[in-house]
Design a protein around this motif. Sequence first.
Motif, PDB file in Angstrom:
ATOM      1  N   LEU A 274      69.360 -39.320 -36.158  1.00 54.75           N
ATOM      2  CA  LEU A 274      68.616 -39.844 -37.308  1.00 54.75           C
ATOM      3  C   LEU A 274      69.386 -40.948 -38.032  1.00 54.75           C
ATOM      4  O   LEU A 274      69.075 -41.304 -39.155  1.00 54.75           O
ATOM      5  CB  LEU A 274      68.310 -38.713 -38.297  1.00 54.75           C
ATOM      6  CG  LEU A 274      67.235 -37.723 -37.865  1.00 54.75           C
ATOM      7  CD1 LEU A 274      67.149 -36.554 -38.832  1.00 54.75           C
ATOM      8  CD2 LEU A 274      65.880 -38.408 -37.747  1.00 54.75           C
TER       9      LEU A 274
ATOM     10  N   ASN B 296      64.023 -42.099 -30.437  1.00 54.74           N
ATOM     11  CA  ASN B 296      62.760 -41.633 -30.987  1.00 54.74           C
ATOM     12  C   ASN B 296      61.770 -41.246 -29.895  1.00 54.74           C
ATOM     13  O   ASN B 296      60.558 -41.264 -30.100  1.00 54.74           O
ATOM     14  CB  ASN B 296      62.161 -42.680 -31.932  1.00 54.74           C
ATOM     15  CG  ASN B 296      63.018 -42.853 -33.168  1.00 54.74           C
ATOM     16  OD1 ASN B 296      63.591 -41.893 -33.680  1.00 54.74           O
ATOM     17  ND2 ASN B 296      63.154 -44.092 -33.625  1.00 54.74           N
TER      18      ASN B 296
ATOM     19  N   ARG C 189      62.029 -35.955 -30.364  1.00 55.29           N
ATOM     20  CA  ARG C 189      61.093 -35.605 -31.436  1.00 55.29           C
ATOM     21  C   ARG C 189      60.691 -34.133 -31.383  1.00 55.29           C
ATOM     22  O   ARG C 189      60.431 -33.518 -32.410  1.00 55.29           O
ATOM     23  CB  ARG C 189      59.865 -36.517 -31.387  1.00 55.29           C
ATOM     24  CG  ARG C 189      60.139 -37.874 -32.026  1.00 55.29           C
ATOM     25  CD  ARG C 189      58.884 -38.702 -32.182  1.00 55.29           C
ATOM     26  NE  ARG C 189      58.516 -39.372 -30.937  1.00 55.29           N
ATOM     27  CZ  ARG C 189      57.458 -39.062 -30.223  1.00 55.29           C
ATOM     28  NH1 ARG C 189      56.642 -38.108 -30.614  1.00 55.29           N
ATOM     29  NH2 ARG C 189      57.202 -39.703 -29.101  1.00 55.29           N
TER      30      ARG C 189
ATOM     31  N   ARG D   7      63.495 -32.243 -33.131  1.00 54.04           N
ATOM     32  CA  ARG D   7      63.491 -32.415 -34.592  1.00 54.04           C
ATOM     33  C   ARG D   7      62.358 -31.615 -35.228  1.00 54.04           C
ATOM     34  O   ARG D   7      61.201 -31.797 -34.878  1.00 54.04           O
ATOM     35  CB  ARG D   7      63.240 -33.883 -34.947  1.00 54.04           C
ATOM     36  CG  ARG D   7      64.382 -34.793 -34.655  1.00 54.04           C
ATOM     37  CD  ARG D   7      63.986 -36.209 -35.066  1.00 54.04           C
ATOM     38  NE  ARG D   7      64.918 -37.167 -34.529  1.00 54.04           N
ATOM     39  CZ  ARG D   7      64.615 -38.435 -34.266  1.00 54.04           C
ATOM     40  NH1 ARG D   7      63.396 -38.883 -34.495  1.00 54.04           N
ATOM     41  NH2 ARG D   7      65.517 -39.250 -33.782  1.00 54.04           N
ATOM     42  N   GLY D   8      62.705 -30.802 -36.164  1.00 54.30           N
ATOM     43  CA  GLY D   8      61.672 -30.035 -36.859  1.00 54.30           C
ATOM     44  C   GLY D   8      61.220 -28.819 -36.071  1.00 54.30           C
ATOM     45  O   GLY D   8      60.955 -27.775 -36.636  1.00 54.30           O
TER      46      GLY D   8
ATOM     47  N   ILE E 146      66.184 -29.781 -40.753  1.00 50.74           N
ATOM     48  CA  ILE E 146      67.218 -30.180 -41.704  1.00 50.74           C
ATOM     49  C   ILE E 146      66.648 -30.267 -43.115  1.00 50.74           C
ATOM     50  O   ILE E 146      65.507 -30.685 -43.314  1.00 50.74           O
ATOM     51  CB  ILE E 146      67.873 -31.508 -41.235  1.00 50.74           C
ATOM     52  CG1 ILE E 146      69.007 -31.963 -42.143  1.00 50.74           C
ATOM     53  CG2 ILE E 146      66.853 -32.609 -41.084  1.00 50.74           C
ATOM     54  CD1 ILE E 146      69.932 -32.967 -41.453  1.00 50.74           C
TER      55      ILE E 146
ATOM     56  N   PHE F 245      67.505 -31.833 -46.851  1.00 50.76           N
ATOM     57  CA  PHE F 245      68.391 -32.853 -47.397  1.00 50.76           C
ATOM     58  C   PHE F 245      68.845 -32.534 -48.809  1.00 50.76           C
ATOM     59  O   PHE F 245      68.295 -31.673 -49.482  1.00 50.76           O
ATOM     60  CB  PHE F 245      67.710 -34.211 -47.355  1.00 50.76           C
ATOM     61  CG  PHE F 245      67.470 -34.675 -45.966  1.00 50.76           C
ATOM     62  CD1 PHE F 245      68.520 -35.135 -45.189  1.00 50.76           C
ATOM     63  CD2 PHE F 245      66.205 -34.617 -45.402  1.00 50.76           C
ATOM     64  CE1 PHE F 245      68.308 -35.544 -43.884  1.00 50.76           C
ATOM     65  CE2 PHE F 245      65.987 -35.034 -44.096  1.00 50.76           C
ATOM     66  CZ  PHE F 245      67.044 -35.492 -43.344  1.00 50.76           C
TER      67      PHE F 245
ATOM     68  N   GLN G 139      52.159 -32.223 -46.134  1.00 60.04           N
ATOM     69  CA  GLN G 139      53.503 -32.389 -45.594  1.00 60.04           C
ATOM     70  C   GLN G 139      53.961 -31.206 -44.744  1.00 60.04           C
ATOM     71  O   GLN G 139      54.705 -31.385 -43.790  1.00 60.04           O
ATOM     72  CB  GLN G 139      54.496 -32.670 -46.734  1.00 60.04           C
ATOM     73  CG  GLN G 139      54.105 -33.947 -47.480  1.00 60.04           C
ATOM     74  CD  GLN G 139      55.157 -34.435 -48.442  1.00 60.04           C
ATOM     75  OE1 GLN G 139      56.317 -34.548 -48.101  1.00 60.04           O
ATOM     76  NE2 GLN G 139      54.750 -34.764 -49.661  1.00 60.04           N
ATOM     77  N   ILE G 140      53.511 -30.007 -45.092  1.00 62.48           N
ATOM     78  CA  ILE G 140      53.870 -28.862 -44.249  1.00 62.48           C
ATOM     79  C   ILE G 140      52.924 -28.798 -43.051  1.00 62.48           C
ATOM     80  O   ILE G 140      53.344 -28.586 -41.908  1.00 62.48           O
ATOM     81  CB  ILE G 140      53.814 -27.542 -45.049  1.00 62.48           C
ATOM     82  CG1 ILE G 140      54.803 -27.589 -46.217  1.00 62.48           C
ATOM     83  CG2 ILE G 140      54.145 -26.356 -44.146  1.00 62.48           C
ATOM     84  CD1 ILE G 140      54.826 -26.338 -47.062  1.00 62.48           C
TER      85      ILE G 140
ATOM     86  N   GLU H 235      51.349 -31.014 -41.373  1.00 66.50           N
ATOM     87  CA  GLU H 235      51.521 -31.931 -40.248  1.00 66.50           C
ATOM     88  C   GLU H 235      52.578 -31.434 -39.261  1.00 66.50           C
ATOM     89  O   GLU H 235      52.508 -31.726 -38.064  1.00 66.50           O
ATOM     90  CB  GLU H 235      51.836 -33.342 -40.738  1.00 66.50           C
ATOM     91  CG  GLU H 235      53.207 -33.518 -41.336  1.00 66.50           C
ATOM     92  CD  GLU H 235      53.455 -34.950 -41.778  1.00 66.50           C
ATOM     93  OE1 GLU H 235      52.632 -35.829 -41.493  1.00 66.50           O
ATOM     94  OE2 GLU H 235      54.491 -35.173 -42.426  1.00 66.50           O
ATOM     95  N   MET H 236      53.542 -30.664 -39.757  1.00 60.19           N
ATOM     96  CA  MET H 236      54.548 -30.111 -38.841  1.00 60.19           C
ATOM     97  C   MET H 236      53.950 -29.002 -37.981  1.00 60.19           C
ATOM     98  O   MET H 236      54.236 -28.893 -36.793  1.00 60.19           O
ATOM     99  CB  MET H 236      55.721 -29.528 -39.625  1.00 60.19           C
ATOM    100  CG  MET H 236      56.636 -30.564 -40.182  1.00 60.19           C
ATOM    101  SD  MET H 236      58.100 -29.792 -40.848  1.00 60.19           S
ATOM    102  CE  MET H 236      59.076 -29.554 -39.373  1.00 60.19           C
TER     103      MET H 236
ATOM    104  N   LEU I 231      51.919 -30.588 -35.397  1.00 63.30           N
ATOM    105  CA  LEU I 231      52.720 -31.282 -34.389  1.00 63.30           C
ATOM    106  C   LEU I 231      53.423 -30.315 -33.431  1.00 63.30           C
ATOM    107  O   LEU I 231      53.322 -30.455 -32.209  1.00 63.30           O
ATOM    108  CB  LEU I 231      53.759 -32.140 -35.120  1.00 63.30           C
ATOM    109  CG  LEU I 231      54.674 -33.007 -34.275  1.00 63.30           C
ATOM    110  CD1 LEU I 231      53.876 -34.147 -33.695  1.00 63.30           C
ATOM    111  CD2 LEU I 231      55.810 -33.555 -35.133  1.00 63.30           C
ATOM    112  N   HIS I 232      54.116 -29.327 -33.985  1.00 63.52           N
ATOM    113  CA  HIS I 232      54.944 -28.483 -33.126  1.00 63.52           C
ATOM    114  C   HIS I 232      54.247 -27.208 -32.673  1.00 63.52           C
ATOM    115  O   HIS I 232      54.544 -26.674 -31.611  1.00 63.52           O
ATOM    116  CB  HIS I 232      56.243 -28.109 -33.843  1.00 63.52           C
ATOM    117  CG  HIS I 232      57.127 -29.283 -34.135  1.00 63.52           C
ATOM    118  ND1 HIS I 232      57.762 -30.005 -33.140  1.00 63.52           N
ATOM    119  CD2 HIS I 232      57.467 -29.890 -35.292  1.00 63.52           C
ATOM    120  CE1 HIS I 232      58.460 -30.986 -33.686  1.00 63.52           C
ATOM    121  NE2 HIS I 232      58.293 -30.948 -34.992  1.00 63.52           N
TER     122      HIS I 232
ATOM    123  N   MET J 181      60.924 -27.675 -49.598  1.00 65.46           N
ATOM    124  CA  MET J 181      61.679 -28.228 -48.462  1.00 65.46           C
ATOM    125  C   MET J 181      62.100 -27.115 -47.498  1.00 65.46           C
ATOM    126  O   MET J 181      62.048 -27.281 -46.280  1.00 65.46           O
ATOM    127  CB  MET J 181      62.942 -28.951 -48.953  1.00 65.46           C
ATOM    128  CG  MET J 181      62.727 -30.326 -49.558  1.00 65.46           C
ATOM    129  SD  MET J 181      62.142 -31.552 -48.392  1.00 65.46           S
ATOM    130  CE  MET J 181      63.591 -31.799 -47.373  1.00 65.46           C
TER     131      MET J 181
ATOM    132  N   MET K  76      59.144 -25.978 -45.568  1.00 61.92           N
ATOM    133  CA  MET K  76      58.790 -26.976 -44.577  1.00 61.92           C
ATOM    134  C   MET K  76      59.746 -26.913 -43.385  1.00 61.92           C
ATOM    135  O   MET K  76      59.322 -26.927 -42.232  1.00 61.92           O
ATOM    136  CB  MET K  76      58.862 -28.357 -45.229  1.00 61.92           C
ATOM    137  CG  MET K  76      58.149 -29.439 -44.517  1.00 61.92           C
ATOM    138  SD  MET K  76      57.880 -30.797 -45.662  1.00 61.92           S
ATOM    139  CE  MET K  76      59.410 -31.650 -45.483  1.00 61.92           C
TER     140      MET K  76
END
Lengths: 318, 325
Positions: free
Chosen positions: B56, B82, B87, B90-91, B96, B98, B114-115, B117-118, B121-122, B166, B169
């Motif tokens: 990253l 990327n 990808r 990641r997640g 991670i 921050f 925001q939550i 979409e993860m 995706l995964h 966070m 997420m």
Amino acid sequence: MITYIIKRLIQAVFILLLLTFIVYGVMRFVPGDPLLMYLGATDIQALSPEALDQARQELGLDQGILVQYFKWLGNVFQGDWGKSFHFKADVLLLISQRMPVTIYLGVLAFFFSSTIGISLGIIAAVRRGKWADTVATLAANTAITIPIFWLGIIMILIFGVSLGWLPIAGFTSPFDDFWLSTKKLIMPVICLMIGSMGSNARLTRTSMLEVIRQDYIRTAWSKGLKERVIILKHALKNSLIPVITVMGLQVRFIFGGAVLIEQVFAIPGMGRLLVDATFGKDYMVVQGCVLVIGIIVVLTNLIVDISYGWLDPRVRYD
Amino acid sequence: MALLTVENLKTYFHTDFGLVKAVDGVSYEINEKEIIGIVGESGCGKSVSQLSTLQLITSPPGQIVDGKVIFEGRDLLQFSANGSEMRSIRGGQIAIIFQEPMTSLNPTLSVFQQIGEMLELHLKMDKEMQRKHSIELLKQVGIPDAERRIDDYPHQFSGGMRQRVMIAMALSCNPKILIADEPTTAVDVTTQAQLLALMQNLVNQYNTSLIIVTHNLGVVARYAERIYVMYAGRIVESGTCDDIFNQPKHPYTIGLLKCVPRLDEAEGTKLVPIEGLPPNLINMPSTCAFLPRCPYSIDKCREEVWPPLKRVNGQYVSCYVDTRR
Ligand SMILES: Nc1ncnc2c1ncn2[C@@H]1O[C@H](COP(=O)(O)OP(=O)(O)OP(=O)(O)O)[C@@H](O)[C@H]1O
Ligand SMILES: [Mg+2]
């Protein structure tokens, strides 16, 4: 939100009153007597004082300027926008014929200046320092500085006269002949949108570059999202906040530009009507045009303010 | 074999002032269900090392110049930065959190967006599932009234609450490793303790390994099983939490411990800050970077290059001096 809109609309009414009043006053103080225009005469000496008086009464010019203004205003609310000396026609009718032409031209110009401008800005930011950025930035800077009057004439000379690809003037309704209408509009729309496109591109680029180094973009990367999603979903909305402000201002420039461009390309729109009416001291028409343009500008400002709330949930209306 | 093994990681930044060797040969490992701490002063390369494992680092100016990051038998640094393999890690496998909760969430998207979409995706969840699961997650991290708050935007939450979001997420896709990069620096002490306890709880429950990155040795003491101490882009000492606290060997660790308040010490014991400033990472000398601040230094320290880590009774230390004497 609703109270906010109502508040803004009340404000708008006052702005429009002030605007029309100023224009009313200015029109009456610039040299040239509207009576001459009305009577179609060139020499005031040639007219009998009786005829002049009668005309003055017909037009209501014998009354004080404030009285005249409020009379006009009262009539406007009743749907009577006065008569044009020159066209001998109802002002509202004239405007309703000319207005759609200008709106069509303006909407096209606005649409292309935003979509192309913002896209160029995104590409330049994402490919920062690469050749795509160089090309897009150069194009944007050129677009901003180019004088549109000159551009119009050059395009007419090249694409109209030399190459004969595009008609050099006039307007055809898209409902009558879509293809011909489009061909006639290409050059005027380019002239109208080019400056705004350039500034949209530049602003989007700057704003996007600022946004993509924010912490939340790093978070987005850490979630495993694709670059496309990160740019379009996470970065774009944030980057557009400053761009929207400028886009609101551009509506004004586009209307201002339309006055010029409709002259260059002989397009029978409001811009031309306004210019002709101003020179002809056809003050009822001027008043009508100013009122309509004022309403459009005020409304777009309101739309801009509301779209802030959609882009940025932190914005509060109160 | 360890779940994640970082070997000789080097990440440099090319800046106008010169080459910054932010991470210069860092190695560490974490096992399944383990909690480790990475500790060091501000600017020693903690964040950069963690960001590097997930590729990253923004390049330019950053560049991972050497090293391996072996996760489940594959070297993550071999993946294109990327590309789809990176990808999916990641997640999905390594998440991670921050250090700045105020700015690490997107201000223009709702918490659900925001939550969700993860999860999409995964875990390929549909919208309805995403919603149910997101609400569940918010409840787990202790956000009251989760059904309603799920559609709120980050600015409607306090700093501590945002950090909870966070955490929700980061844990949403049940990753194998959670990296918490100073998750509590920006919040008050009480919230800090709550958040750490919460994270400890959740990683136990999900069998997730946890890397706690912090500049405060006191923070990791309660939670971490093993500790890595970082200084100027390198690990200078590592060992179990007990060893580090009871018999620190590197002068820097000893110094760090002197500025941590301890319960087992007599009241009135002074906290002593380490003298001097951390080194500028540009144009570092080849000798030990702690030398200018070191009260134990001997001639050898000035003559030889930075000592490699060597094993001393189960700990690893990079020092020529036997500080026990
Ligand atoms: N984008 C960058 N460009 C140049 N130098 C950088 C960049 N990012 C980090 N650095 C340098 O790398 C070094 C390590 O930074 P890092 O963020 O890893 O420190 P840290 O240990 O996480 O400190 P903190 O406790 O303040 O978070 C710093 O000296 C910093 O100056
Ligand atoms: Mg950091």
